[in-house]
Design an enzyme around this catalytic site. Structure first.
Site, short mmCIF file in Angstrom:
data_model
loop_
_atom_site.label_atom_id
_atom_site.label_comp_id
_atom_site.label_asym_id
_atom_site.label_seq_id
_atom_site.Cartn_x
_atom_site.Cartn_y
_atom_site.Cartn_z
N CYS A 46 -8.16 2.24 12.02
CA CYS A 46 -7.55 3.03 10.93
C CYS A 46 -6.88 4.31 11.43
CB CYS A 46 -8.59 3.36 9.87
SG CYS A 46 -9.27 1.90 9.08
N CYS A 89 -18.13 4.59 5.63
CA CYS A 89 -17.42 3.33 5.84
C CYS A 89 -18.38 2.18 6.12
CB CYS A 89 -16.43 3.46 7.00
SG CYS A 89 -15.55 1.91 7.27
N CYS A 95 -14.44 1.39 14.55
CA CYS A 95 -14.51 -0.07 14.70
C CYS A 95 -13.11 -0.56 15.04
CB CYS A 95 -15.04 -0.72 13.41
SG CYS A 95 -13.78 -0.98 12.15
N ARG A 153 0.82 -1.22 0.00
CA ARG A 153 0.00 0.00 0.00
C ARG A 153 0.86 1.27 0.00
NH1 ARG A 153 -5.18 -0.72 2.09
NH2 ARG A 153 -5.97 -2.80 1.58
N LYS A 159 1.97 -3.06 4.48
CA LYS A 159 2.25 -1.63 4.69
C LYS A 159 3.71 -1.40 5.08
CE LYS A 159 -2.52 -0.59 5.72
NZ LYS A 159 -3.50 -0.08 6.67
#
Ligand code: SRM
Ligand code: SF4
Length: 558
Positions: free
Chosen positions: A475, A432, A471, A141, A207
């Protein structure tokens, strides 16, 4: 639980990738069909590799599900030119919901793009010499890099390395150009094999982040691969190579957990590409392809250990990993306000509330940024804290830029409290699909309550890293925040405390469930104790770990 021993069948995503290794699926057919405003669920998985998520505005579900697309741009190291910024700004007005969202990995997202506008938006993004390929999906990513222009040549060295890695790990499928740019008939060859990723790509996302001690502004240990720059005489002589970080977990599933990367050892700048290639192939070959919740590299490292990993890395790459060099982090966080670059030019670190660049009735930040870029052409940098930096500004332009911000109601960083500046929220509702609770939309008001609680306990303007995610995917990286909130259900959160401000320790669950309106009330007595009991210069997270964790040894990092 590793894939080679597991009796489980491959996950549905693995079968999809195997059936369409060019990642085209039936996207071209769906795009050409004006009768439908959406893509199939299978194509939705392929779209991600192209940088697109099919979403809907969840606020409007009661009136029928209307599909909208999110597009994520690839910006290695978070740096774009003024011309690119103006083009992205224009596209957001023309095809998206008139906002630009700076992400926690230094990219930009468009929200609310209709299917009918998707192809033209992607094409025009590419015409500005940016891409959306591989910003999502089971591949490497967007690569993060310390964004501060104060880093001078060291920062530039890392930026260059991030760009070259980004190219190197870009999937070579012809479908991206075929579908979005050339509009050519595609050869959907099922025998297509990506030279790095193979036919089925990685088991999950991957990542990479760079950081320059002492500032851990990229949260380097939350990446699959973290590169910690070792600098001597103003040059990067190598990196401490860390592997196996990741935030994502699921509620009530102890087999999933947030994890910080382990330092494996020291490598030279020339070895970086091969070391990461070996790590990517280790993930490719050993990651779990049966259970996507267990498929990140962090689980391979947690289960097989760092020594096994080092041996495997050395065997695959031929690199002899040396002992790690001393490197210490003192804080996370972005640079704010007017500062001087090593070359004498100025840069301005601007706080962008929850990363959302938009105009409101009282604050026209989007317009102000556009005017500044049009008139003064600064380089634009996005930060891992969802903020923005204007770089390479001549000293004589400082006053005029400051005036534009004031005229448009944009608060300068020094007018914003330290806790707010150190805080981030993920996107969450309404776009989202995975959100369990609000994040971006409720955070500014919650921070006002936290600011009051701090002021009332004599701690006004104390910097406490505070983050919220809607959640447990995390993120906004809440598990490395001194105060972390993780959505459980509408209005309800887990409360984590005790990570440190340098992002090298995970927080622990303080409250399994807390209502949003109870958060400031819960924190206030803790702030009062912290004010009374802290050691000289002791950050809130360290006080929590020293005092509260000892008082309640049952607290766990979940
Ligand atoms: Fe994320 C999924 C937004 C950084 C862990 N993330 C999503 C999706 C795409 C929801 C989905 O799959 O349907 C979210 C899009 C919502 C929207 O409408 O925009 C989303 N993630 C974001 C962004 C925009 C949050 C932000 O506020 O900035 C960040 C985009 C970064 C980028 O430019 O690439 C973003 N996501 C992160 C990070 C932080 C980081 O990378 O430094 C993490 C934690 C680190 C990690 O990967 O472990 C993160 N996102 C996840 C996960 C959990 C992955 C896991 O290993 O379990 C998911 C869910 C998934 O992949 O299935 C997810
Ligand atoms: Fe969505 Fe959860 Fe990520 Fe927030 S943390 S953007 S709610 S996936």
């Amino acid at each position: 639980m590793n894939s080679s021993l597991s009796p489980q069948p491959p996950s549905a995503n693995e079968l999809l990738k195997l059936a369409s290794p060019t990642l085209a699926g039936t996207i071209p057919q769906a795009l050409a069909d004006p009768q439908t405003d959406r893509f199939s669920d299978d194509d939705n998985q392929f779209l991600k590799f192209h940088g697109i998520y099919q979403e809907d505005d969840r606020d409007l579900r009661k009136t029928g599900k209307k599909y909208i697309m999110m597009i994520r741009v690839r910006v290695p190291g978070g740096v774009i030119t003024p011309a690119q910024y103006l083009e992205l700004d224009r596209l957001s007005e023309q095809y998206a919901n008139r906002t630009l969202r700076i992400t926690s990995r230094q990219t930009l997202q468009f929200h609310g793009v209709l299917k009918s506008n998707l192809a033209v938006t992607i094409r025009e993004i590419n015409e500005s010499l940016l891409t959306t390929l591989a910003t999502c999906g089971d591949v490497v990513r967007n690569i993060t890099v310390s964004p501060s222009p104060a880093e001078g040549t060291v920062g530039a060295q890392l930026q260059a390395q991030a760009h070259s890695l980004s190219e190197f790990f870009s999937p070579v499928t012809p479908s991206y150009h075929g579908i979005w740019l050339d509009g050519k008939e595609l050869d959907l060859n099922e025998d297509f094999v990506d030279p790095i990723y193979g036919k089925t790509y990685l088991p999950r996302k991957f990542k990479i982040g760079f950081a320059i001690p002492p500032v851990n502004d990229t949260d380097v240990f939350t990446n699959d691969v973290g590169l910690i720059a070792i600098v001597e005489d103003g040059q990067v002589v190598g990196f401490n190579f860390a592997v196996g970080g990741g935030m994502g977990r699921s509620h009530n599933n102890e087999a999933t957990f947030a994890r910080l990367a382990d330092v494996v050892g020291f490598i030279t700048p020339e070895q970086v590409e091969q070391a990461i290639l070996a790590t990517v192939t280790i993930h490719r070959d050993f990651g779990d392809r049966t259970n996507r919740k267990h498929a990140r590299l962090k689980y391979v490292i947690a289960e097989r250990g760092v020594d096994w990993f080092r041996e495997e890395l050395e065997r695959r790459s031929g690199i002899k990993v040396l002992p790690a060099r001393p490197a210490e982090f003192t804080r996370q966080g972005d640079p704010f306000g007017w500062q001087v670059q090593p070359d004498g030019q100025r840069f301005l670190g601007l706080f962008i509330e929850t990363g959302r660049i938009k105009d409101t009735a009282t604050r026209q930040i989007k317009t102000a940024l556009r005017l500044i870029v049009e008139q003064f052409a600064p380089e634009v940098r996005f930060t891992p804290g969802n903020n923005l930096i204007f770089a390479n500004i001549a000293p004589e332009n400082v006053a005029a830029i400051t005036a534009i911000l004031k005229e448009h109601g944009v608060a300068l960083p020094e007018q914003i409290s330290a806790v707010r500046r150190a805080s981030t929220a993920c996107v969450s509702l309404p776009t989202c699909a995975l959100a369990l609770a609000e994040s971006e939309r409720v955070f500014p008001a919650l921070l006002t309550e936290i600011e009051c609680a701090l002021a009332e306990t004599g701690l006004a303007n104390t910097p406490i890293v505070t983050r919220i995610s809607g959640c447990p995917n995390g993120c906004s990286r809440p598990y490395v925040a001194e105060i972390g909130l993780v959505g459980k259900a509408p209005g309800k959160y887990q409360l984590y405390l005790g990570a440190n401000p340098q992002g090298t320790r995970l927080g622990r669950v303080w409250k399994e469930v807390i209502k949003l309106e109870e958060v400031a009330g819960e924190l206030k007595p803790l702030f009062a104790r912290y004010a009374a009991e802290r050691l000289d210069g002791e950050p809130f997270g360290d006080w929590v770990a020293r005092i509260l964790w000892n008082e309640q040894p049952t607290l766990e990092s979940k």
